[in-house]
Scaffold this active site. Sequence first.
Site, PDB file in Angstrom:
ATOM      1  N   ARG A  45       1.881 -13.037  14.676  1.00  0.00           N
ATOM      2  CA  ARG A  45       2.328 -12.107  13.677  1.00  0.00           C
ATOM      3  C   ARG A  45       1.993 -11.036  14.061  1.00  0.00           C
ATOM      4  NH1 ARG A  45      -0.093 -13.106   7.695  1.00  0.00           N
ATOM      5  NH2 ARG A  45      -1.722 -12.018   8.223  1.00  0.00           N
ATOM      6  N   LYS A 148       2.697  -6.854   9.096  1.00  0.00           N
ATOM      7  CA  LYS A 148       1.419  -6.611   8.288  1.00  0.00           C
ATOM      8  C   LYS A 148       2.003  -5.206   9.121  1.00  0.00           C
ATOM      9  CE  LYS A 148      -2.982  -8.275   7.036  1.00  0.00           C
ATOM     10  NZ  LYS A 148      -2.550  -8.520   5.605  1.00  0.00           N
ATOM     11  N   GLU A 184       5.601 -10.824  -3.827  1.00  0.00           N
ATOM     12  CA  GLU A 184       4.397 -11.123  -3.864  1.00  0.00           C
ATOM     13  C   GLU A 184       4.302 -10.639  -5.030  1.00  0.00           C
ATOM     14  OE1 GLU A 184       3.571 -10.779   1.266  1.00  0.00           O
ATOM     15  OE2 GLU A 184       3.018  -9.108   0.186  1.00  0.00           O
TER      16      GLU A 184
END
Length: 302
Positions: A45, A148, A184
């Site tokens: 990620r 992220k 989210e």
Amino acid sequence: TDPNNTLNECAGGLQYAQTVFEGLKAYTTEDGHIVTFRPDLNAERMMASAERLEMPVFPKDRFIDAVNQVVTVNEAFVPPYGSGATLYIRPYMFGSTPVIGVKPADEYQFRILTTPVGPYFKEGFKPVQIQIVEDADRAAPLGTGTLKVGGNYAASLRSGQRAHDEGFSNVLYLDAKEKKYIDEAGAANFFGIKNNTYCTPKSSSILPSITNMSLRQLAEDMGLKVEQRQIPVEELSTFEEVAACGTAAVISPIGKIVDRGTGKVYDYGTEAGPICTKLYKQLKGIQEGEVEDVHNWNLIVE
């Protein structure tokens, strides 16, 4: 190691937010080993995040090795089994050389910080209340929501703080384009349970949660059907259980959702539902070595 870092005031990380990070934990298992949970996925990620921000990709094998080294030298700070506490690990990378004009930095720093953290649920596995917000977007559909990166979290601070001030634990974002679908839950993924099915949103602006991936696998192991799809906000009234999931809490059951704009209330009760509870105990059990790790998710730190 000195936790302070001297940077030029024009560093790319400061001026143009060339910053990416990850979060994972080290656990002491029942048999006395120290393990990290699926660090290979954190590495992958971070690689995706760095590539999108035009930063050098930190190699997966070096990432895992660096995490192992940091946990090894901080072994004394990994809380003991049974305490509910863990060692939080934050790998991060940022542009460190001066940049004037919008362009990538020339050099970058990859660093890792660690800190012990106490048990998330100090008063038991209890549901929280969250707030739907429609006057703020966490990320755009073709933006950086799937990554992220620091900017996503900065963008969420205002609505998150307002929700806390109004008595809620977190916010639930709707999709930025149409305001019709669940996105989210603050800095966590959302899921709902109904008709023996684990449902979680599919979107081009949601961070792919390693915890959510793991829970979907465990749900299948338990015989549940798994659906990753668009979830209309109206569907909230049909779920038997709802929750947020992520590294910090694993699962945070939700007892009530209030739409800040319309005042509509979705009530799920004052106790965590049976499937959320079972999933939580199963994943925590794997991380702490109480449940057989049949998928080989734990990496022993040696």
